[in-house]
Design a protein around this motif. Structure first.
Motif, short mmCIF file in Angstrom:
data_model
loop_
_atom_site.label_atom_id
_atom_site.label_comp_id
_atom_site.label_asym_id
_atom_site.label_seq_id
_atom_site.Cartn_x
_atom_site.Cartn_y
_atom_site.Cartn_z
N SER A 11 25.15 52.16 -45.74
CA SER A 11 24.51 51.26 -46.70
C SER A 11 23.78 50.09 -46.07
O SER A 11 23.08 49.37 -46.77
CB SER A 11 25.55 50.73 -47.70
OG SER A 11 26.49 49.92 -47.03
N THR A 80 18.71 38.42 -52.88
CA THR A 80 18.59 39.75 -53.46
C THR A 80 17.17 40.24 -53.18
O THR A 80 16.27 39.45 -52.88
CB THR A 80 18.84 39.72 -54.97
OG1 THR A 80 17.88 38.84 -55.58
CG2 THR A 80 20.26 39.25 -55.29
N GLU A 82 14.48 43.17 -54.86
CA GLU A 82 14.33 44.19 -55.89
C GLU A 82 12.87 44.45 -56.22
O GLU A 82 12.18 43.62 -56.81
CB GLU A 82 15.08 43.77 -57.16
CG GLU A 82 15.16 44.85 -58.19
CD GLU A 82 16.08 44.49 -59.34
OE1 GLU A 82 16.31 45.37 -60.18
OE2 GLU A 82 16.57 43.35 -59.40
N GLU A 86 12.90 50.46 -57.10
CA GLU A 86 14.02 50.61 -56.17
C GLU A 86 15.25 49.90 -56.71
O GLU A 86 15.14 48.97 -57.50
CB GLU A 86 13.68 49.99 -54.81
CG GLU A 86 12.57 50.68 -54.07
CD GLU A 86 12.26 50.02 -52.72
OE1 GLU A 86 12.95 49.04 -52.35
OE2 GLU A 86 11.33 50.49 -52.07
N ARG A 88 18.42 47.32 -56.64
CA ARG A 88 18.60 45.96 -56.12
C ARG A 88 19.46 46.02 -54.86
O ARG A 88 20.50 46.67 -54.83
CB ARG A 88 19.26 45.11 -57.17
CG ARG A 88 19.47 43.69 -56.77
CD ARG A 88 20.29 43.04 -57.84
NE ARG A 88 20.00 41.64 -57.90
CZ ARG A 88 20.48 40.85 -58.82
NH1 ARG A 88 21.24 41.32 -59.77
NH2 ARG A 88 20.21 39.57 -58.80
N THR A 89 19.01 45.33 -53.81
CA THR A 89 19.71 45.28 -52.53
C THR A 89 19.85 43.83 -52.10
O THR A 89 19.42 42.92 -52.83
CB THR A 89 18.96 46.11 -51.47
OG1 THR A 89 17.62 45.62 -51.35
CG2 THR A 89 18.92 47.60 -51.84
N GLU A 90 20.41 43.62 -50.93
CA GLU A 90 20.62 42.25 -50.41
C GLU A 90 20.10 42.16 -48.98
O GLU A 90 20.41 43.02 -48.15
CB GLU A 90 22.11 41.91 -50.45
CG GLU A 90 22.46 40.57 -49.86
CD GLU A 90 22.55 39.44 -50.88
OE1 GLU A 90 22.62 38.28 -50.44
OE2 GLU A 90 22.54 39.72 -52.08
N HIS A 108 20.08 44.36 -44.08
CA HIS A 108 19.63 44.75 -45.42
C HIS A 108 20.65 45.74 -45.95
O HIS A 108 20.78 46.86 -45.45
CB HIS A 108 18.23 45.37 -45.35
CG HIS A 108 17.55 45.46 -46.67
ND1 HIS A 108 16.18 45.49 -46.80
CD2 HIS A 108 18.03 45.52 -47.93
CE1 HIS A 108 15.86 45.58 -48.07
NE2 HIS A 108 16.98 45.60 -48.79
N ASP A 109 21.39 45.31 -46.97
CA ASP A 109 22.53 46.05 -47.49
C ASP A 109 22.19 46.74 -48.81
O ASP A 109 21.50 46.18 -49.65
CB ASP A 109 23.70 45.08 -47.71
CG ASP A 109 25.01 45.78 -47.96
OD1 ASP A 109 25.07 47.02 -47.97
OD2 ASP A 109 26.02 45.06 -48.14
N GLY A 110 22.69 47.97 -48.96
CA GLY A 110 22.53 48.71 -50.21
C GLY A 110 21.36 49.67 -50.23
O GLY A 110 20.96 50.15 -51.28
N LEU A 111 20.80 50.00 -49.07
CA LEU A 111 19.58 50.81 -49.01
C LEU A 111 19.80 52.31 -49.25
O LEU A 111 18.89 52.99 -49.71
CB LEU A 111 18.90 50.62 -47.65
CG LEU A 111 18.25 49.26 -47.46
CD1 LEU A 111 17.80 49.10 -46.01
CD2 LEU A 111 17.08 49.09 -48.40
#
Length: 158
Positions: A11, A80, A82, A86, A88-90, A108-111
C-alpha cells in the motif's frame, strides 16, 4: 539522479531523495503557491498550511483535492490526495538536513495497483522539485518526456 531509495509495498510507495540545498529551500517549494508550479502544479484553491484544504491543477483542469493533515514547518508535511477518478490516499514529506544536503522522504500510502505509475510520476516530480530548490527550474513542458523515460527505465528493472 540523487534518488537514494525506492520502495513499494502493498500500500505504500516510499522514495528518498537527496537535494544539495537547505531544507528551507525545499520546504518553500512544498508550500509556497508561486513555487508549486515549478514542480507539481498550479495551486488554484486554498493554501498548503496546517489543517487547510487546497486544490492543485496538474494541467488541463486535472485537479487533485487535498487537506493538510500534518504540518511541522521545515520537517513534516502530510496531506490527503484525491483525484476525481482515484481513491483517496495520503502523501507525506519528511525533510532532514545534514551539512549541505537535505534528505527528502516521500511516502504515498493507499495506492494499491497505482503504485508503479505513481513511482514514475513522483520520481519525475522530485527531479523538478530538486531543480527548483537549486534555483534552476526545469521547463514544465519537459515533464511528460522525462516521465516517459523514467517509466521505461523502471519497466526494464522490474
Amino acid at each position: 539522479m540523487p534518488l537514494l531509495s525506492s520502495e513499494m509495498s502493498e500500500s505504500v510507495l516510499t522514495l528518498t531523495w537527496a537535494v544539495e540545498a537547505p531544507a528551507e529551500a525545499v520546504w518553500e517549494r512544498l508550500t509556497t503557491p508561486s513555487l508549486l508550479p515549478q514542480w507539481l502544479g498550479e495551486l488554484v484553491e486554498g493554501e498548503v498550511t496546517g489543517g487547510s484544504p487546497f486544490v492543485v491543477d496538474h494541467g488541463g483542469g486535472y485537479r487533485c483535492a487535498s487537506t493538510v493533515t500534518a504540518y511541522d514547518p521545515g520537517r513534516l508535511l502530510a496531506y490527503t490526495w484525491e483525484f476525481p477518478d482515484e481513491p483517496r490516499t495520503e502523501v507525506s514529506w519528511t525533510l532532514s538536513h545534514d551539512e549541505s544536503v537535505t534528505t527528502v522522504r516521500l511516502a504515498h500510502d493507499g495506492l494499491g495497483d497505482l503504485a508503479a505509475s505513481y513511482r514514475d510520476g513522483w520520481t519525475t516530480h522530485l527531479m523538478f522539485l530538486e531543480a527548483s530548490a537549486l534555483g534552476d527550474s526545469l521547463p514544465t513542458a519537459m515533464f511528460w518526456q522525462i516521465h516517459a523515460t523514467i517509466a521505461r527505465l523502471n519497466a526494464r528493472g522490474e
